[in-house]
Design a protein around this motif. Structure first.
Motif, PDB file in Angstrom:
ATOM      1  N   ARG A  41      28.324  69.008  34.638  1.00 37.09           N
ATOM      2  CA  ARG A  41      28.294  67.827  35.491  1.00 37.09           C
ATOM      3  C   ARG A  41      29.214  66.762  34.905  1.00 37.09           C
ATOM      4  NH1 ARG A  41      24.563  63.590  33.714  1.00 37.09           N
ATOM      5  NH2 ARG A  41      23.454  64.340  31.883  1.00 37.09           N
ATOM      6  N   GLU A  42      29.638  65.889  35.780  1.00 35.59           N
ATOM      7  CA  GLU A  42      30.487  64.759  35.402  1.00 35.59           C
ATOM      8  C   GLU A  42      29.643  63.499  35.407  1.00 35.59           C
ATOM      9  OE1 GLU A  42      33.633  64.033  38.177  1.00 35.59           O
ATOM     10  OE2 GLU A  42      34.357  62.271  37.100  1.00 35.59           O
ATOM     11  N   VAL A  43      29.863  62.627  34.428  1.00 34.33           N
ATOM     12  CA  VAL A  43      29.231  61.315  34.387  1.00 34.33           C
ATOM     13  C   VAL A  43      30.342  60.275  34.498  1.00 34.33           C
ATOM     14  CG1 VAL A  43      27.888  59.685  33.010  1.00 34.33           C
ATOM     15  CG2 VAL A  43      27.303  62.120  32.970  1.00 34.33           C
ATOM     16  N   ASP A  44      30.310  59.486  35.552  1.00 36.34           N
ATOM     17  CA  ASP A  44      31.286  58.420  35.760  1.00 36.34           C
ATOM     18  C   ASP A  44      30.857  57.219  34.917  1.00 36.34           C
ATOM     19  OD1 ASP A  44      32.910  56.346  36.633  1.00 36.34           O
ATOM     20  OD2 ASP A  44      32.422  56.600  38.755  1.00 36.34           O
ATOM     21  N   ILE A  45      31.653  56.889  33.915  1.00 35.82           N
ATOM     22  CA  ILE A  45      31.293  55.795  33.012  1.00 35.82           C
ATOM     23  C   ILE A  45      31.732  54.429  33.524  1.00 35.82           C
ATOM     24  CG2 ILE A  45      31.373  57.350  31.024  1.00 35.82           C
ATOM     25  CD1 ILE A  45      33.963  55.826  30.160  1.00 35.82           C
ATOM     26  N   ALA A  49      28.526  49.521  31.494  1.00 35.01           N
ATOM     27  CA  ALA A  49      29.196  48.798  30.404  1.00 35.01           C
ATOM     28  C   ALA A  49      28.978  49.456  29.046  1.00 35.01           C
ATOM     29  CB  ALA A  49      28.725  47.347  30.365  1.00 35.01           C
ATOM     30  N   GLU A  50      27.782  49.969  28.810  1.00 37.75           N
ATOM     31  CA  GLU A  50      27.487  50.593  27.514  1.00 37.75           C
ATOM     32  C   GLU A  50      28.276  51.891  27.336  1.00 37.75           C
ATOM     33  OE1 GLU A  50      25.585  51.061  23.694  1.00 37.75           O
ATOM     34  OE2 GLU A  50      26.150  49.391  24.965  1.00 37.75           O
ATOM     35  N   LEU A  51      28.321  52.727  28.376  1.00 38.99           N
ATOM     36  CA  LEU A  51      29.106  53.964  28.286  1.00 38.99           C
ATOM     37  C   LEU A  51      30.593  53.655  28.151  1.00 38.99           C
ATOM     38  CD1 LEU A  51      27.316  56.297  30.869  1.00 38.99           C
ATOM     39  CD2 LEU A  51      27.150  56.323  28.367  1.00 38.99           C
TER      40      LEU A  51
END
Length: 85
Positions: A41-45, A49-51
């Motif tokens: 899976r992809e996580v859009d950062i 703000a923390e990512l």
């Protein structure tokens, strides 16, 4: 910070829209995971703000089974080896 937990995808890619390295990495991850029968899976950062603080200078950042595996580029052979039992 753990990128995945029980029942989540084996491979997680932290990325953001408009990132050409992210697009390249996602294509490699999709192909290798398909070949290996692994979930990803992809996580859009971009909306977190923390990512962005943690990963913004290294994206894409790839995790395998909750441990950081790569950043900036994904080597398909290395990823395939990490996914083998």
């Amino acid at each position: 910070m753990s990128a995945s937990g029980p029942g989540d995808a084996r491979v997680v890619v932290y990325a953001k829209p408009g990132c050409h390295l992210c697009e390249d990495a996602l294509a490699v991850v999709a192909a290798v995971c398909s070949d290996q029968g692994a979930t990803w899976r992809e996580v859009d950062i971009s909306g977190d703000a923390e990512l962005m603080r943690i990963y913004g200078e290294q994206i894409p950042v790839t995790f395998v089974d909750g441990a950081q595996h790569d950043f900036w580029r994904v080597d398909p052979s290395r990823l395939a080896a990490a996914l083998r039992p």
